[in-house]
Design a protein around this motif. Structure first.
Motif, mmCIF file in Angstrom:
data_model
loop_
_atom_site.group_PDB
_atom_site.id
_atom_site.type_symbol
_atom_site.label_atom_id
_atom_site.label_comp_id
_atom_site.label_asym_id
_atom_site.label_seq_id
_atom_site.Cartn_x
_atom_site.Cartn_y
_atom_site.Cartn_z
ATOM 1 N N GLN A 167 0.820 -1.157 -0.143
ATOM 2 C CA GLN A 167 -0.075 -0.166 -0.040
ATOM 3 C C GLN A 167 1.079 1.441 0.073
ATOM 4 O O GLN A 167 1.418 1.541 1.149
ATOM 5 N N ASP A 168 1.227 1.866 -1.075
ATOM 6 C CA ASP A 168 1.922 2.877 -1.300
ATOM 7 C C ASP A 168 1.949 4.245 -0.382
ATOM 8 O O ASP A 168 2.706 4.696 0.170
ATOM 9 N N GLU A 169 0.583 4.367 -0.215
ATOM 10 C CA GLU A 169 0.289 5.588 0.644
ATOM 11 C C GLU A 169 0.634 5.452 2.077
ATOM 12 O O GLU A 169 0.805 6.288 2.972
ATOM 13 N N ARG A 170 0.633 4.141 2.526
ATOM 14 C CA ARG A 170 1.156 3.807 3.976
ATOM 15 C C ARG A 170 2.744 4.032 4.100
ATOM 16 O O ARG A 170 3.379 3.991 5.162
ATOM 17 N N ARG A 171 3.223 3.470 2.865
ATOM 18 C CA ARG A 171 4.671 3.646 2.857
ATOM 19 C C ARG A 171 5.588 4.945 2.648
ATOM 20 O O ARG A 171 6.609 5.144 2.992
ATOM 21 N N ASP A 172 4.687 5.705 2.000
ATOM 22 C CA ASP A 172 5.219 7.139 1.368
ATOM 23 C C ASP A 172 5.813 7.851 2.591
ATOM 24 O O ASP A 172 5.151 8.067 3.788
ATOM 25 N N LEU A 173 7.053 8.540 2.354
ATOM 26 C CA LEU A 173 7.902 9.470 3.326
ATOM 27 C C LEU A 173 8.611 8.653 4.329
ATOM 28 O O LEU A 173 9.014 9.354 5.375
ATOM 29 N N TYR A 174 8.500 7.375 4.290
ATOM 30 C CA TYR A 174 9.212 6.543 5.239
ATOM 31 C C TYR A 174 10.422 5.819 5.057
ATOM 32 O O TYR A 174 10.948 5.140 5.779
ATOM 33 N N GLY A 175 10.761 5.911 3.776
ATOM 34 C CA GLY A 175 11.931 5.171 3.137
ATOM 35 C C GLY A 175 12.920 6.147 3.681
ATOM 36 O O GLY A 175 13.208 7.163 4.291
ATOM 37 N N PRO A 176 14.289 5.193 3.475
ATOM 38 C CA PRO A 176 14.486 3.969 2.585
ATOM 39 C C PRO A 176 13.897 3.002 3.403
ATOM 40 O O PRO A 176 13.881 2.959 4.714
ATOM 41 N N TYR A 177 13.554 1.939 2.492
ATOM 42 C CA TYR A 177 13.009 0.788 3.406
ATOM 43 C C TYR A 177 14.034 -0.637 3.334
ATOM 44 O O TYR A 177 15.098 -0.292 2.718
ATOM 45 N N THR A 178 13.886 -1.149 4.343
ATOM 46 C CA THR A 178 14.570 -2.624 4.145
ATOM 47 C C THR A 178 14.697 -3.326 3.183
ATOM 48 O O THR A 178 13.806 -3.633 2.344
ATOM 49 N N PRO A 179 15.937 -3.394 2.441
ATOM 50 C CA PRO A 179 16.330 -4.099 1.201
ATOM 51 C C PRO A 179 15.689 -5.575 1.262
ATOM 52 O O PRO A 179 15.730 -6.390 2.360
ATOM 53 N N GLY A 180 15.511 -6.064 -0.091
ATOM 54 C CA GLY A 180 15.303 -7.722 -0.127
ATOM 55 C C GLY A 180 13.697 -7.865 0.251
ATOM 56 O O GLY A 180 13.504 -9.151 0.026
ATOM 57 N N PHE A 181 12.921 -7.161 -0.063
ATOM 58 C CA PHE A 181 11.283 -6.882 -0.259
ATOM 59 C C PHE A 181 11.045 -6.906 -1.429
ATOM 60 O O PHE A 181 11.243 -5.970 -2.151
ATOM 61 N N VAL A 182 10.472 -7.669 -2.190
ATOM 62 C CA VAL A 182 9.977 -7.730 -3.805
ATOM 63 C C VAL A 182 8.352 -7.822 -3.821
ATOM 64 O O VAL A 182 7.863 -8.837 -3.414
ATOM 65 N N PRO A 183 7.876 -6.692 -4.385
ATOM 66 C CA PRO A 183 6.112 -6.942 -4.765
ATOM 67 C C PRO A 183 5.852 -8.039 -5.864
ATOM 68 O O PRO A 183 6.593 -8.362 -6.661
ATOM 69 N N VAL A 184 4.750 -8.624 -5.685
ATOM 70 C CA VAL A 184 4.032 -9.456 -6.896
ATOM 71 C C VAL A 184 2.691 -8.803 -7.087
ATOM 72 O O VAL A 184 2.008 -8.287 -6.194
ATOM 73 N N PRO A 185 1.941 -9.219 -8.090
ATOM 74 C CA PRO A 185 0.901 -8.627 -8.373
ATOM 75 C C PRO A 185 -0.415 -8.783 -7.469
ATOM 76 O O PRO A 185 -0.336 -10.110 -7.057
ATOM 77 N N HIS A 186 -1.493 -8.018 -7.231
ATOM 78 C CA HIS A 186 -2.702 -8.337 -6.635
ATOM 79 C C HIS A 186 -3.422 -9.430 -7.254
ATOM 80 O O HIS A 186 -2.980 -9.993 -8.307
ATOM 81 N N CYS A 187 -4.409 -9.779 -6.584
ATOM 82 C CA CYS A 187 -5.374 -10.950 -7.173
ATOM 83 C C CYS A 187 -6.835 -10.320 -7.176
ATOM 84 O O CYS A 187 -7.832 -11.229 -6.936
ATOM 85 N N LEU A 188 -6.957 -9.218 -7.288
ATOM 86 C CA LEU A 188 -8.462 -8.691 -7.230
ATOM 87 C C LEU A 188 -8.970 -8.578 -8.743
ATOM 88 O O LEU A 188 -8.629 -7.903 -9.609
ATOM 89 N N GLU A 189 -9.763 -9.802 -8.963
ATOM 90 C CA GLU A 189 -10.421 -10.114 -10.303
ATOM 91 C C GLU A 189 -11.126 -8.965 -10.718
ATOM 92 O O GLU A 189 -11.015 -8.858 -12.033
ATOM 93 N N TYR A 190 -11.896 -8.133 -9.864
ATOM 94 C CA TYR A 190 -12.586 -6.990 -10.429
ATOM 95 C C TYR A 190 -11.890 -6.456 -11.223
ATOM 96 O O TYR A 190 -12.185 -5.187 -11.813
#
Length: 462
Positions: A167-190
């Motif tokens: 959730q990008d807006e939860r993350r914004d302004l709090y970086g830099p982040y811990t390295p080694g975490f990688v996103p995968v696509p969501h699963c919202l069929e809608y």
């Protein structure tokens, strides 16, 4: 200094709050001209504010927590009795409620065997990440350290938990982040990334495999997923998704972490959300409903195979889990959790959750037929969402302000507290969220639906 307080006049308490409290998720400028809401009492699904107004709480304490409802004296008594006998000792030692609740919990989780206590969902997930990282160093020379997380999922508020948050807006302004975490696509069929397809669940899962191959399978050690995405829009996984995810994790030797912080303890109608799908996780995290907010507690639960990685070489001074959670040594949490579980069982609340969840989805579908603002209705058990759109054909999401206006109207006009995705997903903070306590009745749900019906009418007209 202790000041006498008139129980019918909370003016001094409100002033103390405004002067000293930093509220969660709140822009405080508004409190220069208005008072914060204070909830001072609760019973069942009902809560009362500082002005004495009664509200129906359709979000279980605002954040999906109070699963068995307010005012449970037996939980309070269990906590009080335990605190008098033994309130705390560091988690290097055991306790009676800790051992007893762990045994009860594992009995509900076939295939799992070990419980690590801490005090919040964020911390429970941090422990899971440390498991993956330490195993990576002990078995793979540190290379298999990457942890995958899914877009729209949320796993906590610490910097490393945010590093795994979709959730990008939860993350914004709090970086830099811990390295080694990688996103995968969501699963919202809608909101399918591949258009109108018959095998969306398989495609969404295969997208995880594509990320593993892109990153290098020898670098990926863990995958964390919510069984049903919560704050990212109440997303129920599509057909075929979980079976394929399980296959992928086994194929590439990736530890599967299931974040049950919201879904756990009956919220979806089973003890844990993953149990709807036949998943066999390596690690399960939980918090919120474990004690229904009567005491702070979280658990990171593992298989014996994961546990054994941390005792494989007693001669190695680093070959154990070198971690401690101070308040994981509190006995109030497991004492409350034991009684919380008893209530869930004795009152058949999982069965009630399934029935009332189906009823709530039916009622929301009725609202969808009436209000063009509702584009999609989805959920599992008493964990339900309604996505609001400006245009059903294009699925253009309503602005966040519109969803928040519906929430505000429900509160003002009918004293019903509902939720909505907020400051989480840029352009997609448009889903109304409902998670009443698992004791909810048809009458409670009808009251919630009535409030939303009126709110949608007024907001659309405005």
């Amino acid at each position: 200094m202790n000041k006498p307080t008139n129980i019918n006049d909370y003016t001094s308490v409100v002033e103390a709050d405004k002067a000293h409290i930093w509220h969660h998720l709140s822009q405080h400028k508004k409190f220069e001209t208005s008072d914060p809401l204070m909830i001072i009492e609760g019973k069942g699904l009902r809560v009362w504010n500082q002005a004495g107004r009664e509200h129906l709480d359709a979000v279980s304490g605002g954040v999906w927590t109070v699963n068995v409802g307010y005012g449970r004296e037996t939980i309070a008594d269990a906590v009080r009795d335990q605190l008098v006998k033994m309130n705390f000792f560091g988690g290097t030692t055991g306790s009676i409620p800790g051992a007893n609740f762990a045994e009860m919990l594992i009995a509900k989780m076939p295939g799992m065997s070990r419980v690590y206590y801490s005090n919040s969902g964020s911390e429970a997930n941090e422990k899971a990440y440390k498991f993956v990282r330490q195993i990576a160093h002990q078995k793979y020379g540190g290379k298999k350290h990457k942890i995958l997380y899914r877009e729209r999922d949320y796993h906590g508020t610490t910097i490393t938990a945010l590093s795994s948050g979709g959730q990008d807006e939860r993350r914004d302004l709090y970086g830099p982040y811990t390295p080694g975490f990688v996103p995968v696509p969501h699963c919202l069929e809608y909101r399918s990334q591949w258009g109108d397809v018959d095998d969306y669940g398989i495609r969404a899962a295969n997208a995880i495999e594509e990320v593993i191959l892109r990153e290098g399978a020898d670098t990926v050690g863990g995958l964390i997923l919510e069984p049903v995405t919560a704050g990212g829009g109440v997303i129920v996984p599509p057909q075929g998704y979980w079976d394929r995810v399980q296959e992928i994790c086994k194929k590439y030797d990736v530890l599967l972490i299931i974040d049950e912080v919201v879904c756990g303890m009956g919220r979806t109608g089973t003890w844990f959300g993953y149990q709807h799908y036949g998943v066999k996780p390596d690690i399960v995290t939980m918090a919120k409903g474990v004690a229904s907010g009567y005491a702070a507690i979280s658990c990171t639960v593992t298989t014996e195979e994961v546990f054994n990685e941390f005792k494989s070489d007693a001669a190695d001074p680093l070959n154990y889990f070198r971690d401690i959670s101070t308040f994981g040594g509190c006995t109030a949490g497991p004492a409350a959790a034991i009684e919380n579980m008893r209530i869930l069982e004795d009152e058949n609340l999982l069965e009630n959750t399934t029935k009332m969840g189906e009823y709530m989805l039916e009622r929301l579908e009725e609202l969808k037929a009436k209000h063009v603002l509702i584009g999609d209705v989805r959920g599992k058990g008493l964990f339900v969402g309604a996505e609001l759109v400006s245009d059903r054909d294009t699925k253009e999401p309503v602005p966040e302000s519109v969803a928040q206006a519906v929430v505000a109207d429900c509160m003002k006009e009918n004293a019903v507290i509902i939720g909505a995705t907020n400051r989480s997903l840029k352009g997609f903070n448009n889903t109304l969220c409902f998670s009443p306590a698992l004791i909810a009745t048809k009458s409670d749900i009808d009251e919630i639906i009535h409030a939303v019906d009126g709110a949608l009418t007024r907001v659309a007209a405005g």
